[in-house]
Design an enzyme around this catalytic site. Structure first.
Site, PDB file in Angstrom:
ATOM      1  N   LYS A 113       0.833  -1.210   0.000  1.00 19.98           N
ATOM      2  CA  LYS A 113       0.000   0.000   0.000  1.00 19.98           C
ATOM      3  C   LYS A 113       0.861   1.252   0.000  1.00 19.98           C
ATOM      4  O   LYS A 113       0.511   2.250  -0.629  1.00 19.98           O
ATOM      5  CB  LYS A 113      -0.920   0.006   1.223  1.00 19.98           C
ATOM      6  N   LYS A 199      -4.981 -10.696  -6.854  1.00 15.03           N
ATOM      7  CA  LYS A 199      -6.213 -10.920  -6.090  1.00 15.03           C
ATOM      8  C   LYS A 199      -7.283  -9.879  -6.420  1.00 15.03           C
ATOM      9  O   LYS A 199      -6.966  -8.745  -6.783  1.00 15.03           O
ATOM     10  CB  LYS A 199      -5.917 -10.977  -4.593  1.00 15.03           C
ATOM     11  N   LYS A 202     -10.520  -4.184  -3.838  1.00 10.40           N
ATOM     12  CA  LYS A 202     -11.302  -2.945  -3.878  1.00 10.40           C
ATOM     13  C   LYS A 202     -10.513  -1.819  -4.513  1.00 10.40           C
ATOM     14  O   LYS A 202     -11.083  -0.861  -5.001  1.00 10.40           O
ATOM     15  CB  LYS A 202     -11.638  -2.508  -2.443  1.00 10.40           C
TER      16      LYS A 202
HETATM   17  P1  AMP Z   1     -10.680  -5.721   3.078  1.00 11.57           P
HETATM   18  O1  AMP Z   1     -11.363  -5.564   1.770  1.00 11.57           O
HETATM   19  O2  AMP Z   1      -9.198  -5.532   2.950  1.00 11.57           O
HETATM   20  O3  AMP Z   1     -11.295  -4.919   4.186  1.00 11.57           O
HETATM   21  O4  AMP Z   1     -10.855  -7.251   3.465  1.00 11.57           O
HETATM   22  C1  AMP Z   1     -11.955  -7.760   4.161  1.00 11.57           C
HETATM   23  C2  AMP Z   1     -11.906  -9.266   4.245  1.00 11.57           C
HETATM   24  O5  AMP Z   1     -12.014  -9.834   2.943  1.00 11.57           O
HETATM   25  C3  AMP Z   1     -10.618  -9.846   4.843  1.00 11.57           C
HETATM   26  O6  AMP Z   1     -10.924 -10.962   5.651  1.00 11.57           O
HETATM   27  C4  AMP Z   1      -9.828 -10.260   3.634  1.00 11.57           C
HETATM   28  O7  AMP Z   1      -8.932 -11.316   3.928  1.00 11.57           O
HETATM   29  C5  AMP Z   1     -10.927 -10.723   2.682  1.00 11.57           C
HETATM   30  N1  AMP Z   1     -10.530 -10.565   1.279  1.00 11.57           N
HETATM   31  C6  AMP Z   1     -10.241  -9.410   0.621  1.00 11.57           C
HETATM   32  N2  AMP Z   1      -9.934  -9.639  -0.674  1.00 11.57           N
HETATM   33  C7  AMP Z   1     -10.028 -10.998  -0.857  1.00 11.57           C
HETATM   34  C8  AMP Z   1      -9.846 -11.870  -1.985  1.00 11.57           C
HETATM   35  N3  AMP Z   1      -9.519 -11.403  -3.183  1.00 11.57           N
HETATM   36  N4  AMP Z   1     -10.021 -13.195  -1.786  1.00 11.57           N
HETATM   37  C9  AMP Z   1     -10.371 -13.670  -0.568  1.00 11.57           C
HETATM   38  N5  AMP Z   1     -10.569 -12.912   0.525  1.00 11.57           N
HETATM   39  C10 AMP Z   1     -10.398 -11.587   0.397  1.00 11.57           C
END
Ligand code: AMP
Ligand code: TRP
Length: 336
Positions: A113, A199, A202
Protein backbone atom coordinates in the site's frame (compact mmCIF):
# COMPACT_ATOMS: atom_id res chain seq x y z
CA UNK A 1 -19.80 -24.93 28.18
CA UNK A 2 -19.44 -21.32 27.05
CA UNK A 3 -18.96 -20.75 23.37
CA UNK A 4 -15.64 -19.61 21.98
CA UNK A 5 -15.43 -16.03 20.77
CA UNK A 6 -15.06 -14.93 17.14
CA UNK A 7 -14.11 -11.45 15.96
CA UNK A 8 -13.71 -10.17 12.41
CA UNK A 9 -14.19 -7.03 10.36
CA UNK A 10 -14.19 -5.45 6.92
CA UNK A 11 -13.30 -1.88 5.99
CA UNK A 12 -16.11 0.35 4.77
CA UNK A 13 -14.29 1.39 1.62
CA UNK A 14 -16.48 1.39 -1.47
CA UNK A 15 -18.30 -1.79 -2.23
CA UNK A 16 -18.03 -5.35 -0.96
CA UNK A 17 -16.82 -7.72 -3.69
CA UNK A 18 -16.94 -11.47 -4.18
CA UNK A 19 -13.45 -11.83 -2.63
CA UNK A 20 -14.64 -10.26 0.62
CA UNK A 21 -17.81 -12.30 0.55
CA UNK A 22 -16.32 -15.71 -0.30
CA UNK A 23 -13.06 -15.15 1.62
CA UNK A 24 -14.59 -13.70 4.78
CA UNK A 25 -18.28 -12.95 5.35
CA UNK A 26 -19.72 -16.17 3.94
CA UNK A 27 -17.48 -18.06 6.37
CA UNK A 28 -18.64 -15.91 9.28
CA UNK A 29 -22.21 -16.82 8.41
CA UNK A 30 -21.43 -20.53 8.13
CA UNK A 31 -19.74 -20.85 11.53
CA UNK A 32 -21.62 -18.24 13.54
CA UNK A 33 -23.98 -20.62 15.37
CA UNK A 34 -21.06 -22.39 17.05
CA UNK A 35 -19.55 -19.17 18.43
CA UNK A 36 -20.21 -15.94 20.29
CA UNK A 37 -19.47 -13.43 17.52
CA UNK A 38 -18.43 -9.80 17.18
CA UNK A 39 -18.36 -8.39 13.66
CA UNK A 40 -17.22 -4.82 13.28
CA UNK A 41 -17.16 -2.36 10.44
CA UNK A 42 -13.58 -1.10 10.74
CA UNK A 43 -14.02 2.56 9.87
CA UNK A 44 -10.84 3.66 11.70
CA UNK A 45 -8.89 1.43 9.31
CA UNK A 46 -10.60 3.07 6.34
CA UNK A 47 -8.89 6.43 7.03
CA UNK A 48 -5.35 5.01 6.92
CA UNK A 49 -5.31 5.94 3.23
CA UNK A 50 -6.74 9.26 1.94
CA UNK A 51 -10.53 8.99 2.24
CA UNK A 52 -13.65 10.86 1.21
CA UNK A 53 -15.22 12.37 4.34
CA UNK A 54 -18.56 12.77 2.55
CA UNK A 55 -18.80 9.03 1.83
CA UNK A 56 -17.46 7.47 5.05
CA UNK A 57 -20.69 7.43 7.08
CA UNK A 58 -22.76 6.08 4.16
CA UNK A 59 -20.17 3.41 3.38
CA UNK A 60 -20.17 2.37 7.03
CA UNK A 61 -23.96 1.96 7.03
CA UNK A 62 -23.84 0.08 3.72
CA UNK A 63 -21.31 -2.36 5.11
CA UNK A 64 -23.33 -3.01 8.27
CA UNK A 65 -26.45 -3.59 6.14
CA UNK A 66 -24.49 -6.00 3.94
CA UNK A 67 -23.40 -8.02 6.99
CA UNK A 68 -27.08 -8.48 7.82
CA UNK A 69 -28.06 -9.12 4.21
CA UNK A 70 -25.41 -11.85 3.91
CA UNK A 71 -27.01 -13.65 6.84
CA UNK A 72 -25.34 -12.51 10.05
CA UNK A 73 -27.77 -13.59 12.76
CA UNK A 74 -28.21 -11.25 15.72
CA UNK A 75 -29.18 -14.17 17.96
CA UNK A 76 -25.52 -15.18 18.13
CA UNK A 77 -23.67 -12.20 16.63
CA UNK A 78 -23.11 -8.53 17.39
CA UNK A 79 -22.59 -6.00 14.64
CA UNK A 80 -20.95 -2.71 15.56
CA UNK A 81 -18.91 0.18 14.21
CA UNK A 82 -15.28 0.24 15.35
CA UNK A 83 -15.14 4.01 16.00
CA UNK A 84 -18.19 3.77 18.28
CA UNK A 85 -16.13 1.78 20.79
CA UNK A 86 -13.40 4.08 22.10
CA UNK A 87 -11.35 1.27 23.62
CA UNK A 88 -10.06 0.36 20.12
CA UNK A 89 -8.14 3.63 19.84
CA UNK A 90 -6.92 3.52 23.41
CA UNK A 91 -5.64 -0.05 23.34
CA UNK A 92 -3.91 0.73 20.04
CA UNK A 93 -1.84 3.40 21.83
CA UNK A 94 -0.86 1.01 24.60
CA UNK A 95 0.10 -1.70 22.09
CA UNK A 96 1.99 0.87 19.99
CA UNK A 97 4.34 1.47 22.87
CA UNK A 98 5.36 -2.17 23.15
CA UNK A 99 5.43 -3.07 19.44
CA UNK A 100 8.89 -2.82 17.84
CA UNK A 101 8.91 -0.57 14.78
CA UNK A 102 10.63 -3.17 12.62
CA UNK A 103 7.73 -5.61 13.13
CA UNK A 104 5.51 -3.12 11.29
CA UNK A 105 8.00 -2.19 8.60
CA UNK A 106 8.06 -5.74 7.33
CA UNK A 107 4.30 -6.12 6.86
CA UNK A 108 3.63 -7.06 3.23
CA UNK A 109 0.36 -5.16 3.01
CA UNK A 110 2.04 -2.00 4.34
CA UNK A 111 4.81 -2.26 1.78
CA UNK A 112 2.32 -2.80 -1.06
CA UNK A 113 0.00 0.00 0.00
CA UNK A 114 2.87 2.40 0.78
CA UNK A 115 4.19 1.86 -2.72
CA UNK A 116 0.81 2.86 -4.16
CA UNK A 117 0.58 5.97 -1.93
CA UNK A 118 3.94 7.36 -3.07
CA UNK A 119 4.79 10.46 -0.98
CA UNK A 120 1.55 10.35 0.93
CA UNK A 121 2.05 7.53 3.45
CA UNK A 122 0.45 8.26 6.83
CA UNK A 123 1.69 7.06 10.21
CA UNK A 124 -1.74 5.42 10.44
CA UNK A 125 -1.00 3.16 7.47
CA UNK A 126 2.10 1.81 9.23
CA UNK A 127 0.10 1.43 12.45
CA UNK A 128 -2.85 -0.32 10.75
CA UNK A 129 -1.88 -3.83 11.99
CA UNK A 130 -1.61 -2.62 15.60
CA UNK A 131 -5.15 -1.22 15.41
CA UNK A 132 -6.21 -4.59 14.00
CA UNK A 133 -4.46 -6.37 16.90
CA UNK A 134 -6.37 -4.12 19.32
CA UNK A 135 -9.68 -5.02 17.56
CA UNK A 136 -9.01 -8.70 18.11
CA UNK A 137 -7.39 -8.69 21.55
CA UNK A 138 -10.05 -6.46 23.15
CA UNK A 139 -12.63 -9.24 22.72
CA UNK A 140 -10.43 -12.13 23.91
CA UNK A 141 -11.17 -13.65 20.50
CA UNK A 142 -10.38 -17.35 20.10
CA UNK A 143 -10.84 -17.38 16.32
CA UNK A 144 -10.49 -14.76 13.60
CA UNK A 145 -12.04 -15.79 10.24
CA UNK A 146 -10.29 -13.90 7.42
CA UNK A 147 -8.95 -14.33 3.89
CA UNK A 148 -5.42 -15.52 3.25
CA UNK A 149 -4.08 -11.96 2.84
CA UNK A 150 -4.61 -11.26 6.55
CA UNK A 151 -2.49 -14.14 7.82
CA UNK A 152 0.59 -12.03 8.49
CA UNK A 153 -1.48 -9.51 10.47
CA UNK A 154 -2.82 -12.35 12.60
CA UNK A 155 0.71 -13.56 13.30
CA UNK A 156 1.65 -10.05 14.37
CA UNK A 157 -1.39 -9.91 16.66
CA UNK A 158 -0.26 -13.11 18.33
CA UNK A 159 3.31 -11.81 18.69
CA UNK A 160 2.08 -8.59 20.32
CA UNK A 161 -0.13 -10.51 22.76
CA UNK A 162 2.69 -12.88 23.66
CA UNK A 163 5.03 -9.94 24.26
CA UNK A 164 2.52 -8.23 26.58
CA UNK A 165 1.95 -11.49 28.46
CA UNK A 166 5.71 -12.09 28.82
CA UNK A 167 6.44 -8.58 30.02
CA UNK A 168 3.41 -7.83 32.16
CA UNK A 169 1.49 -11.05 32.82
CA UNK A 170 1.84 -13.73 35.42
CA UNK A 171 2.50 -17.34 34.36
CA UNK A 172 -0.96 -18.58 35.27
CA UNK A 173 -2.68 -15.27 34.49
CA UNK A 174 -1.93 -14.03 30.97
CA UNK A 175 -3.10 -10.48 30.24
CA UNK A 176 -4.29 -11.23 26.72
CA UNK A 177 -5.72 -14.24 24.94
CA UNK A 178 -3.74 -15.55 21.96
CA UNK A 179 -6.10 -15.78 18.96
CA UNK A 180 -5.99 -18.23 16.04
CA UNK A 181 -6.71 -17.36 12.42
CA UNK A 182 -9.48 -19.28 10.68
CA UNK A 183 -8.71 -19.40 6.97
CA UNK A 184 -10.82 -21.62 4.73
CA UNK A 185 -8.98 -23.04 1.77
CA UNK A 186 -11.67 -22.48 -0.81
CA UNK A 187 -12.30 -18.81 -1.50
CA UNK A 188 -9.35 -17.73 0.67
CA UNK A 189 -7.91 -15.96 -2.35
CA UNK A 190 -10.41 -14.96 -5.02
CA UNK A 191 -8.52 -13.63 -8.03
CA UNK A 192 -9.24 -10.72 -10.35
CA UNK A 193 -11.45 -11.40 -13.38
CA UNK A 194 -8.94 -9.62 -15.60
CA UNK A 195 -5.81 -11.34 -14.26
CA UNK A 196 -5.90 -14.73 -12.54
CA UNK A 197 -2.57 -14.05 -10.82
CA UNK A 198 -3.75 -10.89 -8.99
CA UNK A 199 -6.21 -10.92 -6.09
CA UNK A 200 -9.64 -9.38 -6.54
CA UNK A 201 -9.32 -6.05 -4.80
CA UNK A 202 -11.30 -2.95 -3.88
CA UNK A 203 -8.37 -0.80 -4.87
CA UNK A 204 -8.05 -2.11 -8.45
CA UNK A 205 -8.76 0.98 -10.58
CA UNK A 206 -10.66 -1.16 -13.11
CA UNK A 207 -14.18 -2.24 -12.11
CA UNK A 208 -13.92 -5.14 -14.57
CA UNK A 209 -11.68 -7.13 -12.22
CA UNK A 210 -14.26 -7.53 -9.48
CA UNK A 211 -17.91 -8.44 -9.05
CA UNK A 212 -19.51 -6.39 -6.29
CA UNK A 213 -22.25 -7.84 -4.14
CA UNK A 214 -24.55 -5.02 -5.18
CA UNK A 215 -23.81 -5.20 -8.92
CA UNK A 216 -27.04 -5.40 -10.97
CA UNK A 217 -27.46 -8.44 -13.27
CA UNK A 218 -26.38 -6.60 -16.43
CA UNK A 219 -23.10 -5.49 -14.81
CA UNK A 220 -22.38 -9.07 -13.69
CA UNK A 221 -23.13 -10.29 -17.19
CA UNK A 222 -20.84 -7.72 -18.79
CA UNK A 223 -17.94 -8.42 -16.38
CA UNK A 224 -18.07 -12.18 -16.89
CA UNK A 225 -18.40 -11.75 -20.65
CA UNK A 226 -15.23 -9.63 -20.69
CA UNK A 227 -13.25 -11.66 -18.15
CA UNK A 228 -9.89 -13.15 -19.08
CA UNK A 229 -9.85 -16.82 -20.18
CA UNK A 230 -7.45 -19.03 -22.10
CA UNK A 231 -7.51 -20.90 -25.41
CA UNK A 232 -7.35 -24.43 -23.93
CA UNK A 233 -10.29 -26.76 -24.61
CA UNK A 234 -12.08 -28.28 -21.62
CA UNK A 235 -12.02 -26.78 -18.11
CA UNK A 236 -10.04 -28.09 -15.13
CA UNK A 237 -9.06 -27.06 -11.60
CA UNK A 238 -5.51 -26.74 -10.23
CA UNK A 239 -3.60 -26.35 -13.49
CA UNK A 240 -0.85 -23.88 -12.61
CA UNK A 241 -0.67 -22.81 -16.24
CA UNK A 242 -4.37 -21.80 -16.10
CA UNK A 243 -4.91 -19.43 -13.14
CA UNK A 244 -8.03 -17.86 -14.70
CA UNK A 245 -9.63 -21.23 -15.29
CA UNK A 246 -9.03 -22.31 -11.71
CA UNK A 247 -10.41 -19.03 -10.35
CA UNK A 248 -13.58 -19.10 -12.47
CA UNK A 249 -14.31 -22.75 -11.67
CA UNK A 250 -13.82 -22.01 -7.96
CA UNK A 251 -16.23 -19.10 -8.20
CA UNK A 252 -18.77 -21.36 -9.88
CA UNK A 253 -18.25 -24.04 -7.23
CA UNK A 254 -18.72 -21.66 -4.30
CA UNK A 255 -21.64 -19.72 -5.77
CA UNK A 256 -23.52 -22.84 -6.90
CA UNK A 257 -22.91 -24.73 -3.64
CA UNK A 258 -21.73 -27.78 -5.61
CA UNK A 259 -18.69 -29.82 -4.62
CA UNK A 260 -15.38 -29.47 -6.40
CA UNK A 261 -15.77 -32.98 -7.87
CA UNK A 262 -19.25 -32.20 -9.21
CA UNK A 263 -17.96 -29.05 -10.89
CA UNK A 264 -14.88 -30.81 -12.28
CA UNK A 265 -17.09 -33.46 -13.91
CA UNK A 266 -19.74 -31.04 -15.13
CA UNK A 267 -17.22 -28.69 -16.77
CA UNK A 268 -14.50 -31.02 -18.04
CA UNK A 269 -15.67 -30.92 -21.65
CA UNK A 270 -17.09 -27.40 -21.67
CA UNK A 271 -15.77 -24.47 -23.66
CA UNK A 272 -15.86 -20.88 -22.39
CA UNK A 273 -18.85 -20.10 -24.61
CA UNK A 274 -20.97 -22.47 -22.57
CA UNK A 275 -19.35 -21.89 -19.19
CA UNK A 276 -19.59 -18.08 -19.08
CA UNK A 277 -23.42 -17.91 -19.29
CA UNK A 278 -23.61 -20.68 -16.68
CA UNK A 279 -21.38 -18.74 -14.28
CA UNK A 280 -23.32 -15.54 -15.02
CA UNK A 281 -26.68 -17.11 -14.18
CA UNK A 282 -25.25 -18.74 -11.06
CA UNK A 283 -23.71 -15.49 -9.79
CA UNK A 284 -26.90 -13.51 -10.44
CA UNK A 285 -29.02 -16.14 -8.66
CA UNK A 286 -26.63 -16.29 -5.68
CA UNK A 287 -26.54 -12.52 -5.22
CA UNK A 288 -30.24 -11.80 -5.78
CA UNK A 289 -31.43 -12.74 -2.26
CA UNK A 290 -28.58 -10.74 -0.68
CA UNK A 291 -29.46 -7.70 -2.79
CA UNK A 292 -33.16 -7.93 -1.93
CA UNK A 293 -32.45 -8.24 1.78
CA UNK A 294 -29.99 -5.34 1.59
CA UNK A 295 -32.65 -3.10 0.07
CA UNK A 296 -35.14 -4.07 2.75
CA UNK A 297 -32.66 -3.18 5.51
CA UNK A 298 -31.63 0.12 3.93
CA UNK A 299 -35.31 1.07 3.67
CA UNK A 300 -35.59 0.64 7.44
CA UNK A 301 -32.98 3.03 8.78
CA UNK A 302 -34.34 2.98 12.35
CA UNK A 303 -33.82 -0.75 12.52
CA UNK A 304 -30.24 -0.49 11.27
CA UNK A 305 -29.46 2.32 13.73
CA UNK A 306 -30.82 0.23 16.58
CA UNK A 307 -28.76 -2.82 15.56
CA UNK A 308 -25.60 -0.68 15.65
CA UNK A 309 -26.57 0.99 18.95
CA UNK A 310 -27.12 -2.35 20.69
CA UNK A 311 -24.01 -3.82 19.07
CA UNK A 312 -21.80 -0.94 20.23
CA UNK A 313 -23.13 -1.14 23.80
CA UNK A 314 -22.39 -4.87 24.04
CA UNK A 315 -18.97 -4.43 22.43
CA UNK A 316 -18.19 -1.54 24.78
CA UNK A 317 -18.76 -3.71 27.87
CA UNK A 318 -16.42 -6.47 26.72
CA UNK A 319 -13.79 -4.08 25.35
CA UNK A 320 -13.67 -1.86 28.44
CA UNK A 321 -13.14 -4.84 30.72
CA UNK A 322 -10.12 -5.95 28.65
CA UNK A 323 -8.75 -2.43 28.44
CA UNK A 324 -8.95 -2.09 32.24
CA UNK A 325 -7.11 -5.40 32.60
CA UNK A 326 -4.31 -4.24 30.29
CA UNK A 327 -3.99 -0.82 31.96
CA UNK A 328 -3.82 -2.49 35.33
CA UNK A 329 -1.10 -4.88 34.13
CA UNK A 330 0.87 -1.97 32.66
CA UNK A 331 0.74 -0.20 36.03
CA UNK A 332 -1.54 2.79 35.37
CA UNK A 333 -3.13 4.66 38.29
CA UNK A 334 -6.82 3.70 38.33
CA UNK A 335 -9.36 6.53 37.92
CA UNK A 336 -11.46 5.99 41.06
P1 AMP B 1 -10.68 -5.72 3.08
O1 AMP B 1 -11.36 -5.56 1.77
O2 AMP B 1 -9.20 -5.53 2.95
O3 AMP B 1 -11.30 -4.92 4.19
O4 AMP B 1 -10.86 -7.25 3.46
C1 AMP B 1 -11.96 -7.76 4.16
C2 AMP B 1 -11.91 -9.27 4.24
O5 AMP B 1 -12.01 -9.83 2.94
C3 AMP B 1 -10.62 -9.85 4.84
O6 AMP B 1 -10.92 -10.96 5.65
C4 AMP B 1 -9.83 -10.26 3.63
O7 AMP B 1 -8.93 -11.32 3.93
C5 AMP B 1 -10.93 -10.72 2.68
N1 AMP B 1 -10.53 -10.56 1.28
C6 AMP B 1 -10.24 -9.41 0.62
N2 AMP B 1 -9.93 -9.64 -0.67
C7 AMP B 1 -10.03 -11.00 -0.86
C8 AMP B 1 -9.85 -11.87 -1.99
N3 AMP B 1 -9.52 -11.40 -3.18
N4 AMP B 1 -10.02 -13.20 -1.79
C9 AMP B 1 -10.37 -13.67 -0.57
N5 AMP B 1 -10.57 -12.91 0.52
C10 AMP B 1 -10.40 -11.59 0.40
N1 TRP C 1 -7.32 -5.72 8.03
C1 TRP C 1 -8.52 -6.41 7.69
C2 TRP C 1 -8.66 -6.43 6.17
O1 TRP C 1 -8.34 -5.52 5.49
C3 TRP C 1 -9.74 -5.80 8.29
C4 TRP C 1 -9.70 -5.89 9.77
C5 TRP C 1 -9.52 -4.87 10.65
C6 TRP C 1 -9.90 -7.06 10.53
N2 TRP C 1 -9.58 -5.33 11.93
C7 TRP C 1 -9.79 -6.67 11.89
C8 TRP C 1 -10.12 -8.40 10.20
C9 TRP C 1 -9.91 -7.59 12.92
C10 TRP C 1 -10.23 -9.32 11.24
C11 TRP C 1 -10.12 -8.92 12.58
O2 TRP C 1 -9.15 -7.36 5.68
Amino acid sequence: MTKQRVLSGVQPTGNLHLGNYLGAIRNWVEIQQEYDNFFCVVDLHAITVPHDAKALADNTLTMAALYLACGIDLECSNIFVQSHVKAHSELTWLLNCITPLNWLERMIQFKEKALKQGENVSVGLLDYPVLMAADILLYDADKVPVGEDQKQHLELTRDIAIRINDKFGKKKEPVLKIPDPLIRKEGARVMSLTDGTKKMSKSDPSELGRINLLDPPDAIKKKIKKCKTDPVKGLAFDDSERPECNNLLTLYQLLSGKTKEEVATECQDMGWGKFKPLLTDTAIAALEPIQNKYQEIMDNRDYLDSVLRVGAAKADDVANATLARVKNALGFLPNL
